[in-house]
Scaffold this motif. Structure first.
Motif, PDB file in Angstrom:
ATOM      1  N   GLU A   1       5.961   1.361 -14.546  1.00  0.00           N
ATOM      2  CA  GLU A   1       6.153   1.674 -13.127  1.00  0.00           C
ATOM      3  C   GLU A   1       5.446   0.642 -12.251  1.00  0.00           C
ATOM      4  O   GLU A   1       5.989   0.215 -11.232  1.00  0.00           O
ATOM      5  N   MET A   2       4.253   0.226 -12.652  1.00  0.00           N
ATOM      6  CA  MET A   2       3.530  -0.805 -11.903  1.00  0.00           C
ATOM      7  C   MET A   2       4.301  -2.120 -11.926  1.00  0.00           C
ATOM      8  O   MET A   2       4.426  -2.798 -10.903  1.00  0.00           O
TER       9      MET A   2
ATOM     10  N   MET B   1       3.093   4.261 -17.091  1.00  0.00           N
ATOM     11  CA  MET B   1       2.407   3.848 -15.875  1.00  0.00           C
ATOM     12  C   MET B   1       2.496   2.331 -15.713  1.00  0.00           C
ATOM     13  O   MET B   1       2.768   1.836 -14.624  1.00  0.00           O
TER      14      MET B   1
ATOM     15  N   GLN C   1       0.830  -1.204   0.000  1.00  0.00           N
ATOM     16  CA  GLN C   1       0.000   0.000   0.000  1.00  0.00           C
ATOM     17  C   GLN C   1       0.867   1.257   0.000  1.00  0.00           C
ATOM     18  O   GLN C   1       0.598   2.209  -0.749  1.00  0.00           O
TER      19      GLN C   1
ATOM     20  N   LYS D   1       0.082   9.900 -15.622  1.00  0.00           N
ATOM     21  CA  LYS D   1      -1.332   9.580 -15.398  1.00  0.00           C
ATOM     22  C   LYS D   1      -2.181   9.951 -16.606  1.00  0.00           C
ATOM     23  O   LYS D   1      -3.372   9.686 -16.640  1.00  0.00           O
TER      24      LYS D   1
ATOM     25  N   LEU E   1       3.712   9.383 -10.323  1.00  0.00           N
ATOM     26  CA  LEU E   1       3.112   9.472 -11.653  1.00  0.00           C
ATOM     27  C   LEU E   1       2.670  10.896 -11.982  1.00  0.00           C
ATOM     28  O   LEU E   1       2.565  11.265 -13.145  1.00  0.00           O
ATOM     29  N   ASP E   2       2.438  11.700 -10.971  1.00  0.00           N
ATOM     30  CA  ASP E   2       2.086  13.109 -11.206  1.00  0.00           C
ATOM     31  C   ASP E   2       3.291  13.928 -11.650  1.00  0.00           C
ATOM     32  O   ASP E   2       3.139  14.982 -12.266  1.00  0.00           O
TER      33      ASP E   2
ATOM     34  N   MET F   1       2.395   1.709  -3.440  1.00  0.00           N
ATOM     35  CA  MET F   1       1.404   2.144  -4.420  1.00  0.00           C
ATOM     36  C   MET F   1       1.097   3.634  -4.254  1.00  0.00           C
ATOM     37  O   MET F   1       0.975   4.356  -5.235  1.00  0.00           O
ATOM     38  N   GLN F   2       0.996   4.092  -3.011  1.00  0.00           N
ATOM     39  CA  GLN F   2       0.739   5.512  -2.776  1.00  0.00           C
ATOM     40  C   GLN F   2       1.898   6.354  -3.283  1.00  0.00           C
ATOM     41  O   GLN F   2       1.686   7.411  -3.890  1.00  0.00           O
ATOM     42  N   GLN F   3       3.123   5.903  -3.047  1.00  0.00           N
ATOM     43  CA  GLN F   3       4.293   6.641  -3.533  1.00  0.00           C
ATOM     44  C   GLN F   3       4.318   6.666  -5.056  1.00  0.00           C
ATOM     45  O   GLN F   3       4.609   7.685  -5.670  1.00  0.00           O
TER      46      GLN F   3
ATOM     47  N   GLN G   1       1.743   6.469  -7.078  1.00  0.00           N
ATOM     48  CA  GLN G   1       0.704   7.380  -7.549  1.00  0.00           C
ATOM     49  C   GLN G   1       1.189   8.830  -7.494  1.00  0.00           C
ATOM     50  O   GLN G   1       0.942   9.609  -8.409  1.00  0.00           O
ATOM     51  N   ALA G   2       1.900   9.173  -6.430  1.00  0.00           N
ATOM     52  CA  ALA G   2       2.454  10.528  -6.320  1.00  0.00           C
ATOM     53  C   ALA G   2       3.520  10.756  -7.385  1.00  0.00           C
ATOM     54  O   ALA G   2       3.588  11.831  -7.991  1.00  0.00           O
TER      55      ALA G   2
END
Length: 114
Positions: A96-97, A93, A22, A53, A32-33, A25-27, A29-30
């Motif tokens: 990165e995943m 994306m 988790q 994104k 990707l901005d 994943m949060q990092q 998502q940040a």
């Protein structure tokens, strides 16, 4: 397994792995901005920049293509550059995943989030 805890030790380990996933994943998502990709068309006459994104952040058009009689061509070039940038954003994306899932020992093609 933690000695003396039986199956609770396994559960604690699974919870830690889930929490780590988790957090990663949060990092991501940040991140990707802040990651940007640039798509182009017309041999670079039109360039579109997106975040990983897929959010369009910039559009650069070479002034040489501003000829009134070529309006449809310019519109097509703009759309092509945006689509190219969005495709590259999607590819980035996904890479990165895959990087995150591989670092956690999961299959690279595993779809996250669950």
């Amino acid at each position: 397994m933690i000695k003396g805890l039986g199956s609770f030790g396994d559960m604690a380990k699974m919870m830690k792995v889930a929490k780590d996933m988790q957090d990663r994943m949060q990092q991501m998502q940040a991140d990707l901005d802040t990651i940007t990709v640039t798509g182009e068309s017309g041999a670079g006459l039109v360039k579109a920049t997106c975040t990983a994104k897929g959010e369009l952040t910039a559009l650069e058009i070479d002034p040489s293509i501003f000829v009134p009689s070529e309006k449809e061509v310019v519109e097509d070039l703009i759309l092509a550059a945006i689509k190219d940038a969005q495709r590259k954003a999607q590819d980035r994306m996904q890479s990165e995943m895959a990087r995150i899932t591989e670092s956690m020992g999961l299959p690279a093609d595993m779809k996250l989030p669950f």
